[in-house]
Design an enzyme around this catalytic site. Structure first.
Site, PDB file in Angstrom:
ATOM      1  N   VAL A 194      -9.766 107.699  58.713  1.00 48.23           N
ATOM      2  CA  VAL A 194      -9.447 106.914  59.912  1.00 48.23           C
ATOM      3  C   VAL A 194      -7.978 106.512  59.987  1.00 48.23           C
ATOM      4  O   VAL A 194      -7.479 106.177  61.050  1.00 48.23           O
ATOM      5  CB  VAL A 194     -10.325 105.633  60.030  1.00 48.23           C
ATOM      6  CG1 VAL A 194     -11.789 105.981  60.209  1.00 48.23           C
ATOM      7  CG2 VAL A 194     -10.111 104.702  58.837  1.00 48.23           C
ATOM      8  N   SER A 221     -13.032  89.918  57.404  1.00 50.82           N
ATOM      9  CA  SER A 221     -13.466  89.340  56.129  1.00 50.82           C
ATOM     10  C   SER A 221     -13.107  87.856  56.131  1.00 50.82           C
ATOM     11  O   SER A 221     -12.149  87.445  56.803  1.00 50.82           O
ATOM     12  CB  SER A 221     -12.729  90.031  54.972  1.00 50.82           C
ATOM     13  OG  SER A 221     -12.850  89.278  53.782  1.00 50.82           O
ATOM     14  N   TYR A 257      -4.711  92.888  51.788  1.00 51.74           N
ATOM     15  CA  TYR A 257      -6.061  92.923  52.381  1.00 51.74           C
ATOM     16  C   TYR A 257      -6.223  91.788  53.409  1.00 51.74           C
ATOM     17  O   TYR A 257      -6.723  92.007  54.519  1.00 51.74           O
ATOM     18  CB  TYR A 257      -7.079  92.786  51.249  1.00 51.74           C
ATOM     19  CG  TYR A 257      -8.527  92.894  51.648  1.00 51.74           C
ATOM     20  CD1 TYR A 257      -9.108  94.121  51.939  1.00 51.74           C
ATOM     21  CD2 TYR A 257      -9.339  91.760  51.703  1.00 51.74           C
ATOM     22  CE1 TYR A 257     -10.446  94.218  52.288  1.00 51.74           C
ATOM     23  CE2 TYR A 257     -10.675  91.835  52.039  1.00 51.74           C
ATOM     24  CZ  TYR A 257     -11.230  93.081  52.336  1.00 51.74           C
ATOM     25  OH  TYR A 257     -12.557  93.157  52.675  1.00 51.74           O
ATOM     26  N   ALA A 272      -3.905  90.245  55.088  1.00 51.85           N
ATOM     27  CA  ALA A 272      -3.081  90.518  56.273  1.00 51.85           C
ATOM     28  C   ALA A 272      -3.788  91.526  57.173  1.00 51.85           C
ATOM     29  O   ALA A 272      -3.816  91.366  58.402  1.00 51.85           O
ATOM     30  CB  ALA A 272      -1.714  91.047  55.852  1.00 51.85           C
ATOM     31  N   LYS A 315      -7.025  92.074  57.399  1.00 52.08           N
ATOM     32  CA  LYS A 315      -8.250  91.512  57.985  1.00 52.08           C
ATOM     33  C   LYS A 315      -7.936  90.412  59.001  1.00 52.08           C
ATOM     34  O   LYS A 315      -8.669  90.235  59.979  1.00 52.08           O
ATOM     35  CB  LYS A 315      -9.170  90.981  56.873  1.00 52.08           C
ATOM     36  CG  LYS A 315      -9.685  92.082  55.932  1.00 52.08           C
ATOM     37  CD  LYS A 315     -10.505  93.118  56.669  1.00 52.08           C
ATOM     38  CE  LYS A 315     -11.153  94.143  55.768  1.00 52.08           C
ATOM     39  NZ  LYS A 315     -11.947  95.140  56.506  1.00 52.08           N
ATOM     40  N   ILE A 337     -20.234  90.128  49.580  1.00 52.54           N
ATOM     41  CA  ILE A 337     -21.447  90.917  49.805  1.00 52.54           C
ATOM     42  C   ILE A 337     -21.599  91.886  48.634  1.00 52.54           C
ATOM     43  O   ILE A 337     -20.613  92.528  48.228  1.00 52.54           O
ATOM     44  CB  ILE A 337     -21.318  91.711  51.127  1.00 52.54           C
ATOM     45  CG1 ILE A 337     -20.990  90.776  52.319  1.00 52.54           C
ATOM     46  CG2 ILE A 337     -22.565  92.544  51.398  1.00 52.54           C
ATOM     47  CD1 ILE A 337     -22.005  89.701  52.641  1.00 52.54           C
TER      48      ILE A 337
END
Ligand SMILES: NC(=O)c1ccc[n+]([C@@H]2O[C@H](COP(=O)([O-])OP(=O)(O)OC[C@H]3O[C@@H](n4cnc5c(N)ncnc54)[C@H](OP(=O)(O)O)[C@@H]3O)[C@@H](O)[C@H]2O)c1
Length: 245
Positions: free
Chosen positions: A62, A140, A153, A155, A157, A186
């Site tokens: 992606v 998140s 991560y 930044a 999200k 999770i």
């Protein structure tokens, strides 16, 4: 939105949260498009046979715009349209800021945030033309609250939340809804890699004192796709971690 017979493209659906979402939508009668960078196995496809829905598999990354566009084209060729997009593919590359390189930062942004842009850009025009669509972005709790060792991560999200609200505003009048999910901790391959000591510290921060399941998140994704007066929202599913006083 009625889910039965709709086509849902879930990025990063070869395992974990994405796979649980694919099962949840298929159980509700949607046709699903599975995706990951690696080849999607026949065994995985067979898991969906009993639901009596169509299943397509498109491999690709992606984070590359051309790949995203090709995958959407392939999905449309296989099923006729993409009615619901779940931007779930995501990676981590945790390091303290003082040790994080430019490459560590950009790699995570490129998959988590730019990847969602690439996929959204590739489906949005057709959705607005059809006057129907739902896009769900996997953020998140780390994007809401930040986390030590996860500046890249967090930044990505947090960026996804701004992205969600902006596209939601642009597309609302065309009946295309855009929402985000902010899961807490999770149980998945991603969290399996966390050292036990750190997991104990995390459990202490969760009012419900347990990790969530991939199925918990999948139920929220299905609800967001179904509820047709809901847009521009971020639903935290986190055992109470980020509740405000
Ligand atoms: N687990 C948690 O506690 C938690 C909490 C909050 C948010 N989230 C978010 O939820 C999402 C799913 O997490 P997870 O725990 O289920 O992760 P996971 O088990 O590591 O699965 C990630 C999925 O994404 C695919 N993927 C990774 N990079 C990709 C790329 N560039 N292009 C296409 N597919 C790609 C992987 O397949 P390949 O390896 O074949 O590419 C795999 O299917 C992520 O966005 C994550 O940030 C997870």
């Amino acid at each position: 939105m009625e889910i039965k017979n709709k086509n849902v493209f879930i990025t990063g659906s070869t395992r974990g949260i994405g796979l649980a979402i694919a099962h949840k939508f298929a159980q509700a009668g949607a046709n699903v498009v599975l995706n990951g960078r690696s080849e999607i196995s026949e065994e995985l496809m067979a898991e969906f046979k009993d639901y009596g829905v169509a299943v397509a598999a498109v491999s690709g990354d992606v984070s590359h715009f051309d790949d995203a566009k090709r995958m959407v084209d392939e999905a449309v060729e296989a099923l006729g349209s993409v009615d619901i997009l779940v931007n779930n593919a995501g990676i981590t590359n945790d390091k303290l800021m003082l040790k994080m390189t430019e490459e560590d930062f950009e790699k995570v942004l490129k998959v988590n945030l730019t990847g969602s842009f690439n996929m959204t850009k590739s489906v949005l025009k057709a959705m607005t033309k059809a006057r129907q669509g739902a896009i769900i972005n996997m953020s998140s709790v780390v994007g809401l609250a930040g986390n030590v060792g996860q500046a890249n991560y967090a930044a990505s999200k947090a960026g996804l939340i701004g992205f969600t609200k902006s596209v939601a505003r642009e597309a609302a009048a065309r009946n295309v809804r855009v929402n985000a999910i902010a899961p807490g901790f999770i149980e998945s391959d991603m969290t399996d890699r966390i050292p036990d000591k750190m997991k104990d510290t995390m459990l202490n921060q969760i009012p419900m004192k347990r990790f969530g399941t991939t199925d918990n998140v999948a139920e929220v994704a299905l609800f967001l796709a179904q509820q047709d007066y809901l847009t521009g929202q971020v639903i935290a599913i986190d055992g109470g971690m980020t509740m405000q006083s």
